[in-house]
Write a protein that holds these residues in place. Sequence first.
Motif, PDB file in Angstrom:
ATOM      1  N   GLY A  24      -6.594 -59.516 114.560  1.00 24.07           N
ATOM      2  CA  GLY A  24      -7.776 -60.172 115.977  1.00 24.07           C
ATOM      3  C   GLY A  24      -7.319 -61.440 115.790  1.00 24.07           C
ATOM      4  N   GLU A  25      -6.176 -62.153 115.185  1.00 25.37           N
ATOM      5  CA  GLU A  25      -6.121 -63.154 115.872  1.00 25.37           C
ATOM      6  C   GLU A  25      -5.198 -63.557 115.984  1.00 25.37           C
ATOM      7  OE1 GLU A  25      -4.550 -65.303 112.053  1.00 25.37           O
ATOM      8  OE2 GLU A  25      -6.419 -64.063 110.578  1.00 25.37           O
ATOM      9  N   GLU A  26      -5.326 -65.048 117.039  1.00 27.99           N
ATOM     10  CA  GLU A  26      -4.227 -65.551 118.512  1.00 27.99           C
ATOM     11  C   GLU A  26      -2.607 -65.270 117.836  1.00 27.99           C
ATOM     12  OE1 GLU A  26      -3.730 -69.818 120.418  1.00 27.99           O
ATOM     13  OE2 GLU A  26      -4.794 -69.156 119.190  1.00 27.99           O
ATOM     14  N   GLU A  27      -1.973 -64.639 118.568  1.00 31.90           N
ATOM     15  CA  GLU A  27      -0.871 -64.010 118.430  1.00 31.90           C
ATOM     16  C   GLU A  27       0.690 -65.170 119.181  1.00 31.90           C
ATOM     17  OE1 GLU A  27      -0.362 -60.514 120.448  1.00 31.90           O
ATOM     18  OE2 GLU A  27      -1.280 -59.335 117.846  1.00 31.90           O
ATOM     19  N   GLU A  28       1.366 -65.421 118.596  1.00 31.68           N
ATOM     20  CA  GLU A  28       2.257 -66.399 119.176  1.00 31.68           C
ATOM     21  C   GLU A  28       3.152 -65.614 120.097  1.00 31.68           C
ATOM     22  OE1 GLU A  28       5.900 -65.998 115.950  1.00 31.68           O
ATOM     23  OE2 GLU A  28       4.972 -67.782 115.737  1.00 31.68           O
ATOM     24  N   LYS A 113       1.988 -58.928 115.822  1.00 30.96           N
ATOM     25  CA  LYS A 113       2.324 -60.227 115.567  1.00 30.96           C
ATOM     26  C   LYS A 113       2.044 -61.088 114.957  1.00 30.96           C
ATOM     27  CE  LYS A 113       4.510 -59.731 120.512  1.00 30.96           C
ATOM     28  NZ  LYS A 113       4.424 -60.978 121.361  1.00 30.96           N
ATOM     29  N   LYS A 114       2.676 -62.043 114.588  1.00 28.51           N
ATOM     30  CA  LYS A 114       1.935 -62.706 113.180  1.00 28.51           C
ATOM     31  C   LYS A 114       1.001 -63.573 114.189  1.00 28.51           C
ATOM     32  CE  LYS A 114       4.309 -66.229 111.671  1.00 28.51           C
ATOM     33  NZ  LYS A 114       3.234 -67.497 111.789  1.00 28.51           N
ATOM     34  N   ALA A 115       0.389 -64.385 113.569  1.00 33.44           N
ATOM     35  CA  ALA A 115      -1.229 -65.526 114.173  1.00 33.44           C
ATOM     36  C   ALA A 115      -0.025 -66.844 114.206  1.00 33.44           C
ATOM     37  CB  ALA A 115      -2.318 -65.699 113.228  1.00 33.44           C
ATOM     38  N   VAL A 120       1.743 -61.939 109.011  1.00 32.61           N
ATOM     39  CA  VAL A 120       3.268 -61.263 108.756  1.00 32.61           C
ATOM     40  C   VAL A 120       2.891 -61.192 110.063  1.00 32.61           C
ATOM     41  CG1 VAL A 120       4.230 -60.201 107.303  1.00 32.61           C
ATOM     42  CG2 VAL A 120       3.082 -61.237 106.207  1.00 32.61           C
ATOM     43  N   GLN A 121       4.612 -61.069 110.515  1.00 31.58           N
ATOM     44  CA  GLN A 121       5.211 -59.986 111.211  1.00 31.58           C
ATOM     45  C   GLN A 121       5.703 -59.178 110.996  1.00 31.58           C
ATOM     46  OE1 GLN A 121       5.980 -61.774 114.947  1.00 31.58           O
ATOM     47  NE2 GLN A 121       8.061 -60.634 115.657  1.00 31.58           N
ATOM     48  N   VAL A 122       5.483 -57.603 111.647  1.00 35.02           N
ATOM     49  CA  VAL A 122       6.192 -56.293 110.999  1.00 35.02           C
ATOM     50  C   VAL A 122       7.088 -55.853 112.432  1.00 35.02           C
ATOM     51  CG1 VAL A 122       6.092 -54.087 110.538  1.00 35.02           C
ATOM     52  CG2 VAL A 122       4.822 -55.870 109.433  1.00 35.02           C
ATOM     53  N   GLU A 208       8.574 -61.035 108.921  1.00 38.16           N
ATOM     54  CA  GLU A 208       8.648 -62.522 109.176  1.00 38.16           C
ATOM     55  C   GLU A 208       7.242 -63.247 108.884  1.00 38.16           C
ATOM     56  OE1 GLU A 208      10.082 -62.824 113.202  1.00 38.16           O
ATOM     57  OE2 GLU A 208      11.910 -61.966 112.436  1.00 38.16           O
ATOM     58  N   TYR A 209       7.822 -64.291 107.889  1.00 34.54           N
ATOM     59  CA  TYR A 209       6.344 -65.443 108.089  1.00 34.54           C
ATOM     60  C   TYR A 209       6.540 -66.852 108.356  1.00 34.54           C
ATOM     61  CZ  TYR A 209       6.346 -61.667 103.026  1.00 34.54           C
ATOM     62  OH  TYR A 209       6.470 -60.740 102.905  1.00 34.54           O
ATOM     63  N   GLY A 210       6.120 -67.566 107.925  1.00 35.63           N
ATOM     64  CA  GLY A 210       6.182 -68.796 108.418  1.00 35.63           C
ATOM     65  C   GLY A 210       4.603 -69.258 108.793  1.00 35.63           C
TER      66      GLY A 210
END
Length: 257
Positions: A24-28, A113-115, A120-122, A208-210
Amino acid sequence: MRRFLLVLVIISLFPVGLAWAQSGEEEENYTREFTYGINFNSNGGLLGGAMIKQVYHLNDKWYHFWALEGVEVKHPKETRLQNLQNGASFVRGKSNYLFVLRPQYGREYTFFKKAAESGVQVNGILAAGPSIGILAPYFIEYDRSNYVLDPRTQIYNRVGPVLISTEQYDPKVHTNDGLIVGAPGVFKGLSEPAFRVGANAKAGVSFEYGRYMESVTGIEVGMMVEAFAGDMTMVPDAPKRNIFRSVYLTLYYGRRR
């Protein structure tokens, strides 16, 4: 090694729960990504090799990429022994190294997608490409000195000078492990390469983390199959194989924009 990699695969699946929590968070958003990393796989021993990868955005959740991997492939029947006299080690029965360059083209689909500053992006990954195999002779240092059996002590004594010869290992010729005094290393073999052509395909999942949008740290796990044409003898006394299957894990780092 296979069990170790399977454990890592299972452990790496835990971030999926985090990805659900962040949905539910904002995606990059980004249009390209460049990463590099190290590879561990069930055919490569402790450290398999290295890779570089360039990813481009296609549309919505789809990306495509070009990658290059460089790895060493080992035969499962390889056994490392040690010379008890000087401590030098060698691989018993090994006649050739196998190194592989893998140019690959692939597609990525982003499941989550990660925020912008967390999460974490999968991604799901499919890739294939040619395999350039490099067979390099495995050399050993073999004691060719003249030994004579003493009938009283039943011990072989050297007669004359010490003669150490550097030769490609052939288990049918070098039958006495005690006369193998060492191995000069891979660079000696790379001076006499033989090339083989093949193909590879893999399927995997990456996490993917960051902390920030422009940086990425990730783990990719999956399975690969690879086949070569021609003679692929690495251990002459072991069953011949032209198809290699492996489980792999890649740790990578990079930048995106």
